[in-house]
Design an enzyme around this catalytic site. Sequence first.
Site, mmCIF file in Angstrom:
data_model
loop_
_atom_site.group_PDB
_atom_site.id
_atom_site.type_symbol
_atom_site.label_atom_id
_atom_site.label_comp_id
_atom_site.label_asym_id
_atom_site.label_seq_id
_atom_site.Cartn_x
_atom_site.Cartn_y
_atom_site.Cartn_z
ATOM 1 N N TRP A 135 1.755 -1.355 -8.331
ATOM 2 C CA TRP A 135 2.806 -1.827 -9.219
ATOM 3 C C TRP A 135 2.346 -1.786 -10.669
ATOM 4 C CZ3 TRP A 135 7.692 -1.769 -9.033
ATOM 5 C CH2 TRP A 135 8.462 -2.487 -9.956
ATOM 6 N N GLU A 195 11.238 0.259 -7.802
ATOM 7 C CA GLU A 195 10.616 -0.030 -6.505
ATOM 8 C C GLU A 195 10.463 1.257 -5.692
ATOM 9 O OE1 GLU A 195 9.144 -2.595 -5.530
ATOM 10 O OE2 GLU A 195 9.871 -4.187 -6.846
ATOM 11 N N TYR A 201 4.887 -9.748 -16.257
ATOM 12 C CA TYR A 201 5.924 -9.438 -15.273
ATOM 13 C C TYR A 201 6.084 -10.599 -14.293
ATOM 14 C CZ TYR A 201 8.087 -7.181 -11.220
ATOM 15 O OH TYR A 201 8.907 -6.880 -10.158
#
Length: 199
Positions: free
Chosen positions: A60, A52, A30
């Site tokens: 995350w 988000e 990522y």
Amino acid sequence: MTMTVAPSNSTLTPSIQRCPWAKSELDQAYHDTVWGKPEHDDRRLFEMLILEGMQAGLSWSTILRKREAMSKAFDRFDPHLISHYDEGKLQELLQNPEIIRNRAKISALPLNAQAFLRVQEEFGSFDRYLWSWVNHSPIQNQWTEVTEVPAKTSISEAMSKDLLRRGFKFVGPTICYAYMQAVGLVNDHLLSCDQHGAC
């Protein structure tokens, strides 16, 4: 007498320098291919806005592990389809163990999709609206330590207020700044990171 020749260092793969938070393979992929790269595709911008918001209060890494399952469950992040989710669909999602099953976050999906479509209609694209916050050019920061990177800025605070006014949910100043980082409005790769120059 036989001499042993040391192997040439020219064949060694140089080590990759990344931001310290990119530890797992998912994080690293990522970090290297998405985070900080300027994004202008509306569908991708909507996907990252949803992700988000889903991340609030979680790591995350958790979002990355569940990203594909959420993409499947959320109709590949199609705002037109999500905008019509009814209570039956929301209840179905809340029973899906492969996604983030937070009632408030799930309930926010159609509201965010509806608000997103309104912005598209007003500005011609969400991309045009979003990038206007940085005068259509990424903010290039020059951080040397992770501790220097802010959690929010005056821009993310103003963006948050405007998005909330437009009907979006889970778009607080910290979430907005993380969103700005993710889609490349701001380059917060450290100077020591190989990706800083690429962004």
